[in-house]
Design a protein around this motif. Structure first.
Motif, mmCIF file in Angstrom:
data_model
loop_
_atom_site.group_PDB
_atom_site.id
_atom_site.type_symbol
_atom_site.label_atom_id
_atom_site.label_comp_id
_atom_site.label_asym_id
_atom_site.label_seq_id
_atom_site.Cartn_x
_atom_site.Cartn_y
_atom_site.Cartn_z
ATOM 1 N N PRO A 53 0.616 5.023 1.339
ATOM 2 C CA PRO A 53 -0.276 3.991 1.879
ATOM 3 C C PRO A 53 -1.497 4.529 2.605
ATOM 4 O O PRO A 53 -2.529 3.851 2.661
ATOM 5 N N TYR A 54 -1.446 5.739 3.161
ATOM 6 C CA TYR A 54 -2.577 6.241 3.941
ATOM 7 C C TYR A 54 -3.820 6.454 3.081
ATOM 8 O O TYR A 54 -4.920 6.652 3.598
ATOM 9 N N LEU A 98 -9.178 -1.753 5.171
ATOM 10 C CA LEU A 98 -8.490 -1.706 6.458
ATOM 11 C C LEU A 98 -8.853 -2.935 7.285
ATOM 12 O O LEU A 98 -10.029 -3.258 7.465
ATOM 13 N N LEU A 153 -3.560 6.799 11.038
ATOM 14 C CA LEU A 153 -3.093 6.374 9.721
ATOM 15 C C LEU A 153 -2.881 7.636 8.891
ATOM 16 O O LEU A 153 -3.780 8.138 8.240
ATOM 17 N N TRP A 174 7.246 4.635 6.908
ATOM 18 C CA TRP A 174 7.222 3.392 6.142
ATOM 19 C C TRP A 174 8.635 2.923 5.879
ATOM 20 O O TRP A 174 9.495 3.676 5.441
ATOM 21 N N SER A 184 5.451 -0.573 8.197
ATOM 22 C CA SER A 184 5.700 0.708 8.848
ATOM 23 C C SER A 184 6.090 0.511 10.305
ATOM 24 O O SER A 184 5.834 -0.539 10.903
ATOM 25 N N ARG A 186 1.981 -1.464 10.631
ATOM 26 C CA ARG A 186 1.024 -1.628 9.536
ATOM 27 C C ARG A 186 1.697 -2.266 8.333
ATOM 28 O O ARG A 186 2.864 -2.004 8.034
ATOM 29 N N VAL A 218 1.114 -2.648 4.205
ATOM 30 C CA VAL A 218 0.369 -2.200 3.034
ATOM 31 C C VAL A 218 0.539 -3.246 1.939
ATOM 32 O O VAL A 218 1.637 -3.749 1.702
ATOM 33 N N THR A 266 -5.471 -1.214 -2.979
ATOM 34 C CA THR A 266 -4.575 -1.230 -1.831
ATOM 35 C C THR A 266 -5.338 -1.432 -0.532
ATOM 36 O O THR A 266 -6.414 -0.862 -0.344
ATOM 37 N N ILE A 315 -4.680 -1.929 3.948
ATOM 38 C CA ILE A 315 -3.783 -1.802 5.088
ATOM 39 C C ILE A 315 -4.182 -2.847 6.128
ATOM 40 O O ILE A 315 -5.362 -3.009 6.435
ATOM 41 N N GLU A 339 -3.423 -3.610 10.008
ATOM 42 C CA GLU A 339 -2.817 -3.081 11.231
ATOM 43 C C GLU A 339 -2.566 -4.220 12.207
ATOM 44 O O GLU A 339 -3.416 -5.092 12.398
#
Length: 525
Positions: free
Chosen positions: A291-292, A297, A350, A356, A370, A374, A376, A395, A397, A399
């Motif tokens: 995911p990072y 974001l 991140l 995760w 996670s 977070r 994803v 993808t 993320i 937060e």
């Protein structure tokens, strides 16, 4: 020029195919001819064309078969009669879709207390109309979905341990026992009453079992010692046969126990190393989702929690509590504020260091949560497996704002398709967050997102231990105060009279517990 006069009926029907339901409704009021054409002569053809997935016009009452409906809203009209016309089915589906997509949803709450012990895991069976659950104290319970009456229980701690994880599909229940053993039980067998189960297998393993998941008639099991197992369940024609091991999968060591599957693949959470996907037949590694790598974001501010709910004590065991939603209260959904970019003060970078947890697949969509708070969201997980650039392109993320030093997500989540589009729910401390994806399955911060509280009062808050999205509702565990009636010593049970004939007041005894909570999105009218 009146189209009904100037054009053949086939052409008019083709034009109406592209008209909205509102336009069609207005046309029925335009003239008697239009009303006759739409509501009488061609009603089935016109309204069936507005219902997704319809390929045959006969037997409209079969359209909703297999839907997972708590309220039975989709099963018939307001008088309990079956939906026998495509117009009625179209109306019901449209109103339910509108409720799901509302910018100000007003769900109705139902709470079901299962005995005295807090519910741990549960699974609803909408076809058989019961709920199967385990508890903090051990035991298995089968509760009637419509009345709250306990149908059957298995309370022996040797059979169902404390905090047993539960999986369920179409009459088959699986839970973990001691010594890395899984219990497989089935209902609807000869000699069993409604809701009663009988063991058909014990699956023992020589490695530490961290988790298991049952769907697609397949039981997937994961060990932290680098192994996965894929079992095929017996068919309904051979209900008492044991599951058969299809594949022994070699996976990375360190699996944390969360897993999910689709028809041909299984996804394992490997903690700080993201998610690994394997083929269920060959065991082949299909690829990784780290995911990072994601480009998109966003972050969310956590909503305020009400101090208490005064209505938390007015219901009894085995009964339902229906509460009209109110903003800032249990059933009222609170609008979330989604902002682009990362949160201002992140607890962790991140990176690989974020662990995760739960991950799920739904069609092309993959979601995961996670411990760093977070979420994803991968729009097309098969495309994402091609490489880092492809993964980043599909993808994002999200937060979540840290609450305090004890903030720790890593809990339950669920993703599913509804008539109102694909929905994602996951837990943040004392709330369930509810996200909607767009029609292409992508995250769009402009689509309203909401939070529902997970407890009667903040002092009672404990983690959610199951949640799910279904065709007309969201179901989850809910922390509240259970109720028993205390009868004074020497009194006749329940009749409000002492043995000597004098009257007394039966006292309610309240205690903290976890119940099953249903948020129904069925429209009120």
């Amino acid at each position: 020029m009146d189209p009904l006069v100037a054009l053949p009926a086939e052409v008019v029907l083709r034009i109406l195919h592209y008209a909205s339901l509102g336009s069609i409704a207005n046309l029925t009021l335009a003239s008697r001819a239009w009303h006759e054409f739409i509501d009488s002569a061609h009603q089935d053809a016109i309204f069936a064309a507005k219902v997704p997935g319809v390929t045959r016009l006969h037997e409209p009452e079969r359209y909703f078969q297999g839907w997972k409906s708590f309220t039975r809203y989709v099963e018939g009209d307001d008088n309990g009669n079956g939906s026998s016309s495509w117009k009625d089915i179209c109306r019901r589906r449209f109103l339910l879709e509108k409720s799901w997509r509302s910018a100000d949803p007003q769900p109705t709450e139902t709470v079901i207390q299962v005995g005295r012990h807090p519910v741990w895991r549960f699974r609803p069976d909408f076809a058989r109309r019961f709920i199967v659950s385990t508890s903090h104290a051990g035991g298995l319970y089968v509760t009637d979905m419509d009345s709250g009456v306990l149908l059957w229980s298995l309370s022996n701690d040797d059979e169902v341990r404390r905090f047993a994880h539960l999986e369920y599909q179409n009459g088959v229940a699986v839970w973990d026992s001691f010594r890395n053993t899984l219990e497989v039980w089935r209902t609807d067998l000869p000699g069993l009453s409604r809701g009663q189960f009988r063991r058909i297998a014990r699956l023992s393993h020589d490695v530490v079992i961290r988790g298991f998941q049952l769907s697609y008639n397949t039981l997937c099991v994961v060990s932290s010692e680098g192994q996965g197992f894929v079992y095929d369940l017996p068919s309904q024609h051979r209900p008492e046969e044991e599951p058969v091991l299809r594949t022994n999968v070699a996976i990375a060591e360190g699996a944390v126990g969360h897993l999910d599957q689709c028809e041909d693949a299984v996804i394992y959470s490997i903690g700080t190393h993201g998610y690994h996907l394997h083929d269920k037949n060959s065991g082949e590694l299909l690829g990784h989702i780290h995911p990072y790598i994601a480009d998109g974001l966003y972050h969310i501010k956590h909503p305020m929690v009400p101090e208490s709910d005064d209505d938390g004590l007015d219901w009894l065991p085995g009964s339902f509590r229906y509460v009209l939603p109110r903003v800032g209260r249990n059933a009222g959904l609170i609008r979330l504020e989604i902002q682009e970019g990362g949160r201002e003060i992140a607890r962790r970078p991140l990176s690989f260091q974020d662990e995760w947890g739960a991950g799920m697949l739904s069609g092309k969509t993959m979601v995961g949560v996670s411990r760093g708070g977070r979420l994803v969201i991968c729009t097309d997980w098969r495309y994402a497996l091609r490489g880092p650039d492809e993964l980043a392109a599909v993808t994002v993320i999200v937060e979540c704002e840290p609450i305090n030093d004890s903030f720790d997500l890593g809990g339950w989540l669920h993703v599913n398709e509804t008539v109102g589009g694909k929905k994602i729910i996951f837990e943040i401390k004392d709330s369930i967050y509810i996200f909607s994806l767009d029609d292409d399955g992508r995250f769009d911060p402009r689509i309203p997102a909401f939070a529902a509280h997970t407890c009667t009062a903040p002092a009672l808050a404990v983690p959610v231990s199951f949640m799910g999205i279904y065709d007309d509702c969201i179901m989850s565990t809910f922390t509240t105060l259970g109720t028993d009636i205390v009868v004074p010593i020497g009194a006749q049970d329940g009749n409000g009279t002492h043995n000597d004939g004098s009257n007394f007041d039966m006292r309610p005894l309240h205690f903290p517990t976890k119940a099953v909570r249903v948020l129904s999105f069925v429209p009120s009218a």
